[in-house]
Design a protein around this motif. Structure first.
Motif, PDB file in Angstrom:
ATOM      1  N   TYR A   1      29.161  73.498  11.282  1.00  0.00           N
ATOM      2  CA  TYR A   1      28.059  73.126  10.400  1.00  0.00           C
ATOM      3  C   TYR A   1      28.620  72.477   9.140  1.00  0.00           C
ATOM      4  CZ  TYR A   1      25.454  76.334  13.349  1.00  0.00           C
ATOM      5  OH  TYR A   1      24.884  76.965  14.425  1.00  0.00           O
ATOM      6  N   GLU A   2      27.936  71.461   8.682  1.00  0.00           N
ATOM      7  CA  GLU A   2      28.298  70.849   7.407  1.00  0.00           C
ATOM      8  C   GLU A   2      27.683  71.680   6.295  1.00  0.00           C
ATOM      9  OE1 GLU A   2      27.416  66.744   4.958  1.00  0.00           O
ATOM     10  OE2 GLU A   2      27.366  66.706   7.143  1.00  0.00           O
ATOM     11  N   THR A   3      28.462  71.964   5.266  1.00  0.00           N
ATOM     12  CA  THR A   3      27.958  72.716   4.128  1.00  0.00           C
ATOM     13  C   THR A   3      27.123  71.775   3.265  1.00  0.00           C
ATOM     14  OG1 THR A   3      29.902  74.143   4.140  1.00  0.00           O
ATOM     15  CG2 THR A   3      28.596  74.113   2.113  1.00  0.00           C
ATOM     16  N   GLU A   4      25.831  72.048   3.187  1.00  0.00           N
ATOM     17  CA  GLU A   4      24.944  71.242   2.341  1.00  0.00           C
ATOM     18  C   GLU A   4      24.836  71.821   0.941  1.00  0.00           C
ATOM     19  OE1 GLU A   4      21.156  70.790   4.228  1.00  0.00           O
ATOM     20  OE2 GLU A   4      21.922  69.266   5.592  1.00  0.00           O
TER      21      GLU A   4
ATOM     22  N   VAL B   1      34.803  80.749   9.385  1.00  0.00           N
ATOM     23  CA  VAL B   1      35.528  80.071   8.313  1.00  0.00           C
ATOM     24  C   VAL B   1      34.513  79.275   7.512  1.00  0.00           C
ATOM     25  CG1 VAL B   1      37.355  78.432   7.722  1.00  0.00           C
ATOM     26  CG2 VAL B   1      37.591  79.879   9.762  1.00  0.00           C
ATOM     27  N   LEU B   2      34.496  79.503   6.197  1.00  0.00           N
ATOM     28  CA  LEU B   2      33.545  78.836   5.316  1.00  0.00           C
ATOM     29  C   LEU B   2      34.292  78.200   4.148  1.00  0.00           C
ATOM     30  CD1 LEU B   2      30.681  78.237   4.184  1.00  0.00           C
ATOM     31  CD2 LEU B   2      30.727  80.534   3.187  1.00  0.00           C
ATOM     32  N   ASN B   3      33.979  76.933   3.899  1.00  0.00           N
ATOM     33  CA  ASN B   3      34.488  76.277   2.698  1.00  0.00           C
ATOM     34  C   ASN B   3      33.421  75.308   2.193  1.00  0.00           C
ATOM     35  OD1 ASN B   3      34.863  73.723   4.054  1.00  0.00           O
ATOM     36  ND2 ASN B   3      36.808  74.502   4.849  1.00  0.00           N
ATOM     37  N   GLU B   4      33.735  74.547   1.181  1.00  0.00           N
ATOM     38  CA  GLU B   4      32.742  73.659   0.577  1.00  0.00           C
ATOM     39  C   GLU B   4      32.310  72.533   1.505  1.00  0.00           C
ATOM     40  OE1 GLU B   4      34.307  72.366  -3.171  1.00  0.00           O
ATOM     41  OE2 GLU B   4      34.001  74.326  -4.090  1.00  0.00           O
ATOM     42  N   ASP B   5      33.096  72.257   2.541  1.00  0.00           N
ATOM     43  CA  ASP B   5      32.776  71.173   3.470  1.00  0.00           C
ATOM     44  C   ASP B   5      32.116  71.644   4.758  1.00  0.00           C
ATOM     45  OD1 ASP B   5      33.972  69.232   1.757  1.00  0.00           O
ATOM     46  OD2 ASP B   5      35.944  69.820   2.541  1.00  0.00           O
ATOM     47  N   GLN B   6      32.575  72.781   5.286  1.00  0.00           N
ATOM     48  CA  GLN B   6      32.116  73.212   6.608  1.00  0.00           C
ATOM     49  C   GLN B   6      31.997  74.719   6.729  1.00  0.00           C
ATOM     50  OE1 GLN B   6      35.044  71.673   9.372  1.00  0.00           O
ATOM     51  NE2 GLN B   6      33.633  70.062  10.009  1.00  0.00           N
ATOM     52  N   LEU B   7      31.165  75.091   7.686  1.00  0.00           N
ATOM     53  CA  LEU B   7      31.090  76.456   8.184  1.00  0.00           C
ATOM     54  C   LEU B   7      31.429  76.363   9.663  1.00  0.00           C
ATOM     55  CD1 LEU B   7      30.255  79.472   8.221  1.00  0.00           C
ATOM     56  CD2 LEU B   7      27.905  78.679   8.621  1.00  0.00           C
ATOM     57  N   VAL B   8      32.451  77.099  10.090  1.00  0.00           N
ATOM     58  CA  VAL B   8      32.843  77.121  11.496  1.00  0.00           C
ATOM     59  C   VAL B   8      32.666  78.546  11.990  1.00  0.00           C
ATOM     60  CG1 VAL B   8      34.689  76.747  13.166  1.00  0.00           C
ATOM     61  CG2 VAL B   8      34.501  75.246  11.166  1.00  0.00           C
ATOM     62  N   ILE B   9      31.926  78.689  13.086  1.00  0.00           N
ATOM     63  CA  ILE B   9      31.685  80.005  13.685  1.00  0.00           C
ATOM     64  C   ILE B   9      32.151  79.927  15.133  1.00  0.00           C
ATOM     65  CG2 ILE B   9      29.959  81.739  14.291  1.00  0.00           C
ATOM     66  CD1 ILE B   9      28.142  80.423  12.138  1.00  0.00           C
ATOM     67  N   ALA B  10      33.025  80.844  15.531  1.00  0.00           N
ATOM     68  CA  ALA B  10      33.495  80.877  16.912  1.00  0.00           C
ATOM     69  C   ALA B  10      33.427  82.309  17.423  1.00  0.00           C
ATOM     70  CB  ALA B  10      34.931  80.361  17.003  1.00  0.00           C
TER      71      ALA B  10
END
Length: 185
Positions: free
Chosen positions: A92-95, A147-156
């Motif tokens: 996901y893109e962090t909006e 994993v979450l940062n200002e650009d993306q949220l990655v969920i696995a």
């Protein structure tokens, strides 16, 4: 040469068919986890870029296809995949993030209430990382990596016999074994 090309075409057709039949481009669970994170980080919003769910049929077909390749590295990967039943990934893109940025990492308490345990929680200047697992009968069956940062949220999420994978990795990773022997002296 013609037989080789036909074999490659057959493998490609089987792989595409297995992916379409056994996989899915949407995962309700990954989307639900994204909503949990949005609720625990008020003011955050994430836009779906990519979601994929790969089931056991697709993984078995991929294992069969890779068994046709005479490569030791591929054989090693296939041995690990034999113990994986399901893989779900969402990117996901962090909006938006809360105004206070990365002040305190959320505990993901709703996931903990559902039986997930936090194995590792890391926070640095850029990223927040959670490694969560769920055990059944003293065996690790499910693993979540977020994993979450200002650009993306990655969920696995990975489901399977993860304790076997961990045991195999410890045996296969030779430098770790040598270090363990050195420390015991």
């Amino acid at each position: 040469m013609q037989a080789h090309i036909r074999r490659l075409r057959l493998i490609a057709i089987l792989l595409v068919t297995a992916t379409v039949a056994g996989g899915c481009i949407y995962s309700r669970e990954i989307s639900h986890t994204r909503r949990i994170i949005e609720e625990e980080l008020p003011g955050s919003r994430f836009d779906r870029q990519f979601v994929l769910s790969i089931g056991s049929r697709t993984l078995r077909t991929a294992g069969w296809i890779t068994s046709l390749l005479p490569d030791e590295d591929v054989d090693e990967v296939r041995r690990y995949l034999d113990d994986v039943d399901h893989i779900k990934v969402g990117i996901y893109e962090t909006e938006a993030l809360p105004d206070d940025g990365f002040s305190g990492p959320p505990m993901l308490s709703r996931m903990i209430q559902r039986g997930w345990e936090v194995a590792v929680r890391v926070r640095d200047e850029q990223d927040r990382v959670w490694l969560m697992y769920r055990a059944s009968r003293s065996r690790i069956r499910d693993l979540f990596v977020i994993v979450l940062n200002e650009d993306q949220l990655v969920i696995a999420r990975v489901e399977g016999h993860l304790d076997r994978i961990l045991q195999r990795a410890m045996v296969d990773y030779r430098p770790f074994t040598r270090l363990a022997r050195r420390d015991s002296r």
